[in-house]
Design a protein around this motif. Structure first.
Motif, short mmCIF file in Angstrom:
data_model
loop_
_atom_site.label_atom_id
_atom_site.label_comp_id
_atom_site.label_asym_id
_atom_site.label_seq_id
_atom_site.Cartn_x
_atom_site.Cartn_y
_atom_site.Cartn_z
N THR A 197 66.42 20.70 -10.17
CA THR A 197 65.22 21.03 -9.80
C THR A 197 64.29 20.10 -9.61
O THR A 197 64.47 19.19 -10.61
CB THR A 197 64.59 22.24 -10.69
N GLU A 200 61.01 15.86 -6.72
CA GLU A 200 61.06 14.43 -6.51
C GLU A 200 62.60 13.77 -6.45
O GLU A 200 62.70 12.87 -6.23
CB GLU A 200 60.34 13.76 -7.70
N ASP A 215 69.46 12.42 -7.18
CA ASP A 215 69.89 13.14 -8.32
C ASP A 215 71.33 12.66 -8.89
O ASP A 215 72.20 12.31 -8.15
CB ASP A 215 70.47 14.33 -7.38
N SER A 262 69.19 21.88 -14.17
CA SER A 262 68.64 20.57 -14.94
C SER A 262 67.18 20.55 -14.51
O SER A 262 66.99 20.69 -13.08
CB SER A 262 69.47 19.40 -14.74
N GLY A 264 62.77 20.97 -15.10
CA GLY A 264 61.85 22.25 -14.83
C GLY A 264 61.86 23.16 -16.12
O GLY A 264 60.96 24.18 -15.89
N SER A 266 60.55 21.56 -19.01
CA SER A 266 59.77 20.97 -19.78
C SER A 266 58.33 21.78 -19.83
O SER A 266 58.13 22.49 -19.06
CB SER A 266 59.63 19.59 -19.53
N GLY A 311 65.55 17.83 -17.64
CA GLY A 311 65.76 16.91 -16.49
C GLY A 311 66.54 15.56 -16.65
O GLY A 311 67.00 14.96 -15.94
P1 AMP Z 1 61.93 17.60 -15.74
O1 AMP Z 1 62.67 17.93 -17.06
O2 AMP Z 1 61.91 18.27 -14.57
O3 AMP Z 1 60.42 17.39 -16.28
O4 AMP Z 1 62.45 16.06 -15.54
C1 AMP Z 1 62.30 15.00 -16.39
C2 AMP Z 1 62.64 13.61 -15.64
O5 AMP Z 1 64.25 13.72 -15.33
C3 AMP Z 1 61.83 13.24 -14.76
O6 AMP Z 1 61.80 12.00 -14.69
C4 AMP Z 1 62.79 13.68 -13.46
O7 AMP Z 1 62.48 12.92 -12.31
C5 AMP Z 1 64.32 13.46 -14.08
N1 AMP Z 1 65.12 14.04 -13.50
C6 AMP Z 1 65.17 15.62 -13.22
N2 AMP Z 1 66.27 15.97 -12.60
C7 AMP Z 1 66.88 14.91 -12.26
C8 AMP Z 1 68.13 14.83 -11.52
N3 AMP Z 1 68.76 15.82 -10.93
N4 AMP Z 1 68.80 13.22 -11.37
C9 AMP Z 1 67.97 12.42 -12.06
N5 AMP Z 1 66.81 12.72 -12.64
C10 AMP Z 1 66.10 13.70 -12.89
#
Ligand code: AMP
Ligand code: MG
Length: 419
Positions: A197, A200, A215, A262, A264, A266, A311
């Protein structure tokens, strides 16, 4: 620093052990099963005990090349002279009887001829040919019944050769075949759907827009799940839009036993997801006392189990291996679950740490003067996937642990066998 951070409970967060227990407690193995041919059982989990249909070995046989004799014929002192009346080969038994004063030449694996009760190894005997009589000299000191493999000593007929819950490796395929069985009953494969998810997140093949990252999580998860022998369902990248996420979750729940997401979960992002998951199922949002990987969601969406992982790429791998993998093994029917292979090594450099969370650093194992050592593998940021690739173990620093001095013992968990 705030003293309250020294225990997970004091910070309102869940320890890794508590989360593991909570996850494993509710899960039950899949009930679906199928018959597969022996070769196709590699990596599959037995759903039924495999019972030995006959004794293994099927008959008493020789463990040595030598002579099958009657112990009663052997003198306590001095050589005994026996007449050689025939030969027994593996697969070609001697059909006669070994009478008093007689011996039969025998090869390893050949059935013990009737009358004989003892095997004398070739190397200690002396063969004499002459006067139309073929004789062998047996030295004293032989034990009655020596060098025999008994029928059923490996497996008795009717006994459990392999218990349900065992995952089949090369040894199991061989054992099943040795029983003459062409097929076994295994659990059906676990179906796992996963998606990433984030607005970005770009998929490979697309150009990177401003602020976007490729990703990687879908690929680490694809690798981890494929290694476990799961049927994987890659659902791509889902943008941070409630309608798209809801549809993805519903599709995944309809198609799979387990959903892995993975990103989304936080604090900043969880609110609309929390509300949506409350409608679709029953999901808990946890703050784990773990580093990396503090936020995580676990529960049910429809009939599927959901693991909502953080993530950050390293946090995904750490939470997968520490919290998800054993849950999947349990669903796959594996029992007992493998004991984590954790041992102690000496830190070759100092490591800074605050008490409170259980930290998983990436490390490299070595040896120093016969002692196991471990060195942190480069930068430890939770987005730095390169250190996962350079490392060969996790360095585990438990909740209460503070900073480590060079030379202190620390816990390590090798990737070999885990990842
Ligand atoms: P989040 O838990 O969604 O806030 O993501 C935490 C960090 O992990 C952010 O810097 C995201 O850009 C990075 N991130 C989330 N998903 C991915 C993914 N599938 N591949 C690489 N980085 C990711
Ligand atoms: Mg995100």
């Amino acid at each position: 620093m705030n003293q309250d951070t020294s225990s997970p409970a004091a910070t309102g967060s869940l320890s890794v052990a508590q989360a593991r227990d909570a996850i494993l407690r509710g899960l039950a193995p899949l009930t679906g099963r199928q018959r597969v041919a022996v070769r196709d059982a590699l990596g599959r989990v037995l759903a039924e005990d495999v019972i030995a249909p006959f004794n293994v070995p099927a008959h008493d046989n020789s463990a040595m090349d030598g002579y099958a004799v009657r112990a009663a014929d052997l003198a306590a002192e001095g050589d005994s002279r026996l007449t050689v009346v025939g030969s027994a080969f593996a697969g070609r038994p001697f059909s006669g009887l070994v009478g008093p004063g007689q011996a039969v030449r025998i090869m390893t694996g050949a059935a013990i001829p009737s009358g004989a009760d003892t095997i004398v190894m070739q190397e200690v005997t002396r063969r004499e040919d002459g006067a139309g009589k073929d004789t062998v000299l047996i030295p004293p000191g032989q034990r009655t019944g020596q060098n025999l493999r008994r029928a059923g000593e490996d497996l008795a007929a009717g006994s459990v050769a392999l218990a349900a819950g065992k995952r089949c490796g090369p040894a199991e395929l061989g054992l099943i075949a040795s029983l003459g069985l062409g097929e076994v009953t295994v659990h059906r494969r676990l179906r796992v759907a996963f998606f990433s998810t984030g607005d970005e997140i770009a998929s490979i093949g697309q150009p990177l827009g401003p602020g976007q990252v490729y990703d990687s999580n879908r690929y680490t998860l694809h690798g981890a799940l494929s290694r476990l022998g799961c049927e994987v369902l890659d659902m791509g990248v889902i943008p941070d839009q409630p309608a798209a996420l809801e549809r993805a979750l519903q599709d995944a729940a309809a198609a799979a036993d387990v959903i892995l997401t993975s990103g989304g979960v936080s604090v900043g992002e969880a609110d609309f997801i929390r509300e949506m998951l409350a409608r679709l199922g029953e999901v808990a949002f946890w703050k784990l006392a773990i580093k990396p990987g503090r936020p995580m969601a676990f529960g049910r969406v429809g009939d599927a189990w959901l693991f909502g992982l953080p993530g950050n790429p390293v946090a995904v791998m750490v939470t997968f291996y520490q919290l998800v993998q054993d849950a999947l093994l349990k669903l796959m029917g594996i029992t007992p679950l493998p004991e984590p292979a954790v041992f102690s090594a000496f830190a070759s450099s100092a490591i800074r740490k605050q008490p409170g969370r259980r930290e998983f650093l990436r490390g490299t194992l070595g040896w120093d003067a016969g002692r196991r050592t471990v060195t942190p593998a480069g930068a430890q940021g939770s987005g730095i996937l390169r250190s996962m690739s350079e490392a060969d173990c996790f360095i585990i620093l438990p909740e209460a642990q503070g900073s480590v001095a060079a030379g202190d013992p620390v816990l390590v968990q090798p990737f070999d066998g885990l990842i």
